[in-house]
Design an enzyme around this catalytic site. Sequence first.
Site, short mmCIF file in Angstrom:
data_model
loop_
_atom_site.label_atom_id
_atom_site.label_comp_id
_atom_site.label_asym_id
_atom_site.label_seq_id
_atom_site.Cartn_x
_atom_site.Cartn_y
_atom_site.Cartn_z
N GLU A 132 8.25 2.72 10.95
CA GLU A 132 7.40 1.98 10.02
C GLU A 132 7.42 0.50 10.43
O GLU A 132 8.47 -0.13 10.46
CB GLU A 132 7.93 2.13 8.59
CG GLU A 132 7.13 1.32 7.60
CD GLU A 132 7.65 1.41 6.16
OE1 GLU A 132 8.48 2.29 5.86
OE2 GLU A 132 7.25 0.57 5.35
N TYR A 159 13.81 -10.00 -7.31
CA TYR A 159 12.64 -10.31 -8.12
C TYR A 159 11.40 -10.45 -7.25
O TYR A 159 10.28 -10.25 -7.69
CB TYR A 159 12.90 -11.63 -8.85
CG TYR A 159 12.53 -11.61 -10.31
CD1 TYR A 159 11.95 -10.51 -10.89
CD2 TYR A 159 12.79 -12.72 -11.10
CE1 TYR A 159 11.64 -10.50 -12.23
CE2 TYR A 159 12.47 -12.72 -12.44
CZ TYR A 159 11.90 -11.61 -13.00
OH TYR A 159 11.58 -11.59 -14.33
N LEU A 177 0.83 -1.22 0.00
CA LEU A 177 0.00 0.00 0.00
C LEU A 177 0.86 1.27 0.00
O LEU A 177 0.34 2.37 -0.11
CB LEU A 177 -0.93 0.03 1.22
CG LEU A 177 -2.03 -1.03 1.26
CD1 LEU A 177 -2.91 -0.83 2.48
CD2 LEU A 177 -2.88 -0.98 -0.01
N HIS A 182 27.15 2.09 -7.67
CA HIS A 182 25.70 2.25 -7.87
C HIS A 182 25.33 3.70 -7.61
O HIS A 182 24.80 4.03 -6.54
CB HIS A 182 24.93 1.33 -6.92
CG HIS A 182 24.95 -0.10 -7.34
ND1 HIS A 182 24.08 -0.61 -8.25
CD2 HIS A 182 25.77 -1.10 -6.98
CE1 HIS A 182 24.34 -1.89 -8.43
NE2 HIS A 182 25.37 -2.22 -7.68
N GLU A 237 32.00 -14.97 -13.14
CA GLU A 237 30.68 -15.22 -12.53
C GLU A 237 29.82 -16.08 -13.47
O GLU A 237 29.00 -16.86 -13.02
CB GLU A 237 29.98 -13.88 -12.25
CG GLU A 237 28.61 -14.04 -11.57
CD GLU A 237 27.90 -12.72 -11.27
OE1 GLU A 237 28.44 -11.64 -11.63
OE2 GLU A 237 26.81 -12.77 -10.68
N LYS A 241 -15.62 0.70 -0.49
CA LYS A 241 -16.02 -0.21 0.58
C LYS A 241 -15.13 -0.02 1.81
O LYS A 241 -13.91 -0.01 1.71
CB LYS A 241 -15.91 -1.67 0.11
CG LYS A 241 -16.69 -1.99 -1.16
CD LYS A 241 -18.17 -1.71 -1.02
CE LYS A 241 -18.90 -2.80 -0.26
NZ LYS A 241 -20.38 -2.52 -0.22
N ILE A 249 1.42 -12.84 12.51
CA ILE A 249 2.19 -13.37 13.65
C ILE A 249 3.58 -12.74 13.63
O ILE A 249 4.14 -12.37 14.65
CB ILE A 249 2.30 -14.91 13.54
CG1 ILE A 249 0.91 -15.53 13.75
CG2 ILE A 249 3.29 -15.47 14.57
CD1 ILE A 249 0.85 -17.02 13.60
N GLU A 275 22.95 5.43 -8.48
CA GLU A 275 21.52 5.66 -8.25
C GLU A 275 21.19 5.70 -6.76
O GLU A 275 20.21 6.34 -6.36
CB GLU A 275 20.68 4.59 -8.96
CG GLU A 275 20.68 3.19 -8.37
CD GLU A 275 21.89 2.32 -8.78
OE1 GLU A 275 22.90 2.90 -9.24
OE2 GLU A 275 21.82 1.09 -8.64
N GLN A 318 30.49 -4.19 -16.10
CA GLN A 318 31.26 -5.43 -16.31
C GLN A 318 30.96 -6.01 -17.70
O GLN A 318 31.85 -6.46 -18.41
CB GLN A 318 30.92 -6.44 -15.21
CG GLN A 318 31.34 -5.94 -13.82
CD GLN A 318 30.92 -6.86 -12.68
OE1 GLN A 318 30.25 -7.87 -12.89
NE2 GLN A 318 31.33 -6.54 -11.47
N CYS A 324 27.47 -1.21 -12.49
CA CYS A 324 27.98 -2.43 -11.86
C CYS A 324 28.00 -3.58 -12.88
O CYS A 324 28.90 -3.63 -13.70
CB CYS A 324 27.15 -2.74 -10.62
SG CYS A 324 28.06 -3.72 -9.42
N1 GLN Z 1 27.23 -9.70 -10.14
C1 GLN Z 1 28.23 -8.70 -10.25
C2 GLN Z 1 29.20 -8.72 -9.08
O1 GLN Z 1 28.94 -9.32 -8.09
C3 GLN Z 1 27.58 -7.34 -10.35
C4 GLN Z 1 26.88 -6.92 -9.11
C5 GLN Z 1 25.95 -5.77 -9.29
O2 GLN Z 1 25.57 -5.44 -10.40
N2 GLN Z 1 25.52 -5.17 -8.19
O3 GLN Z 1 30.24 -8.11 -9.14
#
Ligand code: GLN
Length: 524
Positions: free
Chosen positions: A130, A43, A4, A496, A395, A174, A138, A498, A375, A371
């Site tokens: 929050e 996800y 919500l 990152h 990876e 409602k 529970i 962002e 890569q 990130c």
């Molecule tokens: N999987 C990659 C790593 O571990 C990139 C990780 C990510 O994008 N945050 O380095």
Amino acid sequence: MSGLGKGGITASIMKMLDFYGYRVLPIKFDGYLNYDCGTMNPYRHGEVFVLNDKSEVDMDFGIYERFINKDLTGNLSITGGKLYSTLIKKERSGEYLGEDVQVIPHVTNEIINHVRGISESEKPDVIVIEVGGTVGDIENSYFIEAMRQLAIKDKTIFINLTYVPTLDVVGEQKTKPAQIGFRTILQSGIMPSFVICRSKDKLLAKTKKKLALFTNLDESRIIDDEDQMTLYKLPLSFMEQKMDKMLIKDLGLPERKLNKQKLSTWRNTVDKILNPERSVNIAILGKYTNLQDSYASVKEALIHCGAKSNARINISWIESEKLESGTDPSAVFAGIDGVIVPGGFGNRGIEGIIRGIRYCREQKIPYLGICLGMQLMVVEYARNVCGLKDANSSEFNKNSKNKVIDIMKSQLGRRAKGGTMRLGLEESKVADKKSIAYKSYSAITIQERHRHRYEFNNRYMDLMKKKGLLFTSFSSDNIVETVEWPGYAGIGTQAHPELRSRIEKPAPLFEYLVSKALLRREKT
Ligand code: GLN
């Protein structure tokens, strides 16, 4: 029910108080037994947010930080996992010798003491807590009980968020779910001072009246929370309903003057978000695009840039697997002015992203790789420009002869997964003043948040440099932090950015991407 928008409401409550200059801090309770969010699947649970201090926390912390423009710390996130691990450690060390360790009082006291501890060390005027989950669960019941007890001694008010559905067939709002929810809270010994009603449209007068009657509250305390075009409007909407004044009175706060300047800046930004003069199309090509919450901060960073550059940013979400199945990239990227490949983990969809990046490089579409996106920018360049056909990140293929991205040395031998990545705020230095990195940050020293286990393999630097890839910033221990395509707008960052983007200061690399995308759009 969940979903919500408790995070946005918590943030808006803080923002209203912030407009008056009160010092506010959030605390988030989550009932799950994970220690933190780091091991959860984006996800399912949405983005894992990372704080300066390396904590991996719920994405709501992103909303809090963006609203109050303040860097927060991991101790403001209390999970069932953290609580129980503290309690068990204490029990094993003998702190409760002779006692039965129980939910009440031991777990509840731990919660109360944690909240009081934060209050004493940080001395905010108001803490806005929050409580994750739903009344009646529970999982969070001990948090609610702890708050009931806290309210006996500490000045505390409760706010109930509820859902008022509209039945499409009859168009009627409602109130029954709200009534039942409220009754459940009363049964826990808690009387809310406000009921915030999430609904499709504003509440009808008769709906409000009915809810007031059932909740023993004045109608002014039944607050509208109808669907908004932008979350940033929510504090303004609450203030129109005078919730700010009532809150301040209920909390017994000393009177302060509203900071009109701050309020009008916020209002102008909201206006820019809602009514921009131009527009631009940005694609986010990633692994988790079916749940947009997985990239919540990327989306917000774009909104911040949009507000600053007076542009509506239309986001197209492109699921990477789509490009794996032989789909023509020119059809997928038709009309797109800029592309972002955000972070991600694991093999699925990787080859599709690499195809997409190749297309951006060859077509000179402005590109920002974050990130994983940085890569894979390296992997693509190694394969298609440097001729290392099987280049990969270890990876995704441990047997590749050319692991241009490899596990970080500091990660070797680390087995445990929780909180063990390279996390939090890290500093890097720009090596080239002509670089996009320097132009974007206008500084040599960059500080951004990180979350990764893999890095550029420096053994390939000379070869890739010779073939034109630019390495433009490095951490103090020589981790490549940014790479750039030669001569045009493409940059990948190991960080990152962002996660630090705010309305007041959009993330510089996003600003760069948006400005280049706008130029491209205006040219075509
Ligand atoms: N999987 C990659 C790593 O571990 C990139 C990780 C990510 O994008 N945050 O380095």
